[in-house]
Scaffold this motif. Structure first.
Motif, mmCIF file in Angstrom:
data_model
loop_
_atom_site.group_PDB
_atom_site.id
_atom_site.type_symbol
_atom_site.label_atom_id
_atom_site.label_comp_id
_atom_site.label_asym_id
_atom_site.label_seq_id
_atom_site.Cartn_x
_atom_site.Cartn_y
_atom_site.Cartn_z
ATOM 1 N N THR A 193 26.543 -15.211 79.060
ATOM 2 C CA THR A 193 26.619 -14.471 80.325
ATOM 3 C C THR A 193 27.653 -13.362 80.227
ATOM 4 O OG1 THR A 193 26.031 -16.517 81.476
ATOM 5 C CG2 THR A 193 26.920 -14.731 82.812
ATOM 6 N N GLU A 194 28.771 -13.648 79.570
ATOM 7 C CA GLU A 194 29.808 -12.623 79.386
ATOM 8 C C GLU A 194 29.288 -11.470 78.539
ATOM 9 O OE1 GLU A 194 33.746 -13.797 78.159
ATOM 10 O OE2 GLU A 194 33.544 -15.694 79.258
ATOM 11 N N ARG A 195 28.614 -11.806 77.426
ATOM 12 C CA ARG A 195 28.057 -10.772 76.550
ATOM 13 C C ARG A 195 27.030 -9.921 77.291
ATOM 14 N NH1 ARG A 195 25.461 -13.353 71.998
ATOM 15 N NH2 ARG A 195 26.579 -15.208 72.570
ATOM 16 N N ARG A 196 26.187 -10.574 78.066
ATOM 17 C CA ARG A 196 25.159 -9.866 78.837
ATOM 18 C C ARG A 196 25.823 -8.910 79.822
ATOM 19 N NH1 ARG A 196 21.522 -10.889 83.503
ATOM 20 N NH2 ARG A 196 19.460 -10.237 82.844
ATOM 21 N N GLN A 197 26.870 -9.378 80.493
ATOM 22 C CA GLN A 197 27.570 -8.530 81.454
ATOM 23 C C GLN A 197 28.255 -7.355 80.763
ATOM 24 O OE1 GLN A 197 27.257 -8.858 84.818
ATOM 25 N NE2 GLN A 197 28.185 -6.820 84.741
ATOM 26 N N GLU A 198 28.798 -7.581 79.559
ATOM 27 C CA GLU A 198 29.418 -6.491 78.803
ATOM 28 C C GLU A 198 28.386 -5.418 78.466
ATOM 29 O OE1 GLU A 198 31.276 -8.343 75.445
ATOM 30 O OE2 GLU A 198 32.880 -9.211 76.658
ATOM 31 N N TRP A 199 27.179 -5.836 78.067
ATOM 32 C CA TRP A 199 26.115 -4.874 77.767
ATOM 33 C C TRP A 199 25.722 -4.095 79.015
ATOM 34 C CZ3 TRP A 199 24.245 -2.774 73.547
ATOM 35 C CH2 TRP A 199 24.440 -3.423 72.336
ATOM 36 N N LEU A 200 25.589 -4.789 80.130
ATOM 37 C CA LEU A 200 25.232 -4.105 81.367
ATOM 38 C C LEU A 200 26.318 -3.110 81.770
ATOM 39 C CD1 LEU A 200 23.708 -7.064 83.406
ATOM 40 C CD2 LEU A 200 22.489 -5.062 82.529
ATOM 41 N N ASP A 201 27.581 -3.496 81.617
ATOM 42 C CA ASP A 201 28.687 -2.590 81.944
ATOM 43 C C ASP A 201 28.671 -1.356 81.040
ATOM 44 O OD1 ASP A 201 29.499 -4.317 83.934
ATOM 45 O OD2 ASP A 201 31.086 -5.243 82.724
ATOM 46 N N MET A 202 28.378 -1.562 79.751
ATOM 47 C CA MET A 202 28.314 -0.439 78.817
ATOM 48 C C MET A 202 27.175 0.507 79.191
ATOM 49 S SD MET A 202 27.698 -0.322 74.721
ATOM 50 C CE MET A 202 26.007 -0.785 74.918
ATOM 51 N N LEU A 203 26.016 -0.055 79.532
ATOM 52 C CA LEU A 203 24.886 0.772 79.943
ATOM 53 C C LEU A 203 25.187 1.525 81.236
ATOM 54 C CD1 LEU A 203 21.913 -1.611 79.126
ATOM 55 C CD2 LEU A 203 22.450 0.565 77.998
ATOM 56 N N LYS A 204 25.893 0.880 82.150
ATOM 57 C CA LYS A 204 26.273 1.557 83.392
ATOM 58 C C LYS A 204 27.200 2.732 83.107
ATOM 59 C CE LYS A 204 25.631 -2.476 86.317
ATOM 60 N NZ LYS A 204 26.261 -3.569 87.061
ATOM 61 N N GLY A 205 28.103 2.556 82.136
ATOM 62 C CA GLY A 205 28.989 3.647 81.739
ATOM 63 C C GLY A 205 28.217 4.805 81.128
ATOM 64 N N CYS A 206 27.217 4.489 80.301
ATOM 65 C CA CYS A 206 26.376 5.536 79.699
ATOM 66 C C CYS A 206 25.606 6.288 80.775
ATOM 67 C CB CYS A 206 25.387 4.922 78.704
ATOM 68 S SG CYS A 206 26.146 4.265 77.226
ATOM 69 N N SER A 207 25.063 5.551 81.722
ATOM 70 C CA SER A 207 24.324 6.169 82.816
ATOM 71 C C SER A 207 25.234 7.096 83.620
ATOM 72 C CB SER A 207 23.732 5.086 83.725
ATOM 73 O OG SER A 207 23.099 5.654 84.822
ATOM 74 N N GLN A 208 26.433 6.648 83.893
ATOM 75 C CA GLN A 208 27.393 7.460 84.650
ATOM 76 C C GLN A 208 27.772 8.727 83.883
ATOM 77 O OE1 GLN A 208 28.395 6.907 87.871
ATOM 78 N NE2 GLN A 208 29.279 8.951 87.691
ATOM 79 N N TYR A 209 27.947 8.608 82.558
ATOM 80 C CA TYR A 209 28.266 9.767 81.718
ATOM 81 C C TYR A 209 27.173 10.830 81.847
ATOM 82 C CZ TYR A 209 28.539 12.682 77.555
ATOM 83 O OH TYR A 209 28.574 13.748 76.704
ATOM 84 N N HIS A 210 25.917 10.408 81.723
ATOM 85 C CA HIS A 210 24.814 11.365 81.792
ATOM 86 C C HIS A 210 24.652 11.925 83.209
ATOM 87 C CE1 HIS A 210 23.496 11.199 77.682
ATOM 88 N NE2 HIS A 210 23.570 9.880 77.718
ATOM 89 N N TYR A 211 24.961 11.123 84.213
ATOM 90 C CA TYR A 211 24.937 11.628 85.591
ATOM 91 C C TYR A 211 25.984 12.727 85.755
ATOM 92 C CZ TYR A 211 25.481 11.860 90.630
ATOM 93 O OH TYR A 211 25.576 12.310 91.917
#
Length: 87
Positions: A5-23
């Motif tokens: 669950t921690e690893r999954r959340q880390e991946w989601l957080d990383m993807l959210k950061g990537c999305s924010q960068y492109h936004y």
């Protein structure tokens, strides 16, 4: 919270950061004059932002799977749950 669950959340957080960068990049490169044509860079960042955002939504909707998943119907395993030739 377990390790998966921690690893999954880390991946989601990383993807959210990537999305924010492109936004942010899409916002920086958007046309400043009404009616001005959008640049390829602006369009690319918008596409990446929405694509990553959609992937995050899908991942959040999907349930996590346990180590071994065995579904039985009428005391028989379904063919898609059998091991294939590669193990």
């Amino acid at each position: 919270m377990d390790e998966k669950t921690e690893r999954r959340q880390e991946w989601l957080d990383m993807l959210k950061g990537c999305s924010q960068y492109h936004y942010d990049k899409a916002t920086e490169t958007q046309p400043t004059i009404i009616g001005q044509e959008m640049s390829e860079e602006h369009i690319m960042h918008k596409i990446w932002h929405w694509s990553i955002k959609d992937a995050i939504t899908i991942l959040e909707m999907l349930p996590t799977m346990k180590e071994s998943v065995e579904v039985e119907v009428d005391d028989k395993k379904l063919p898609q749950h059998e091991k294939g030739p590669l193990g």
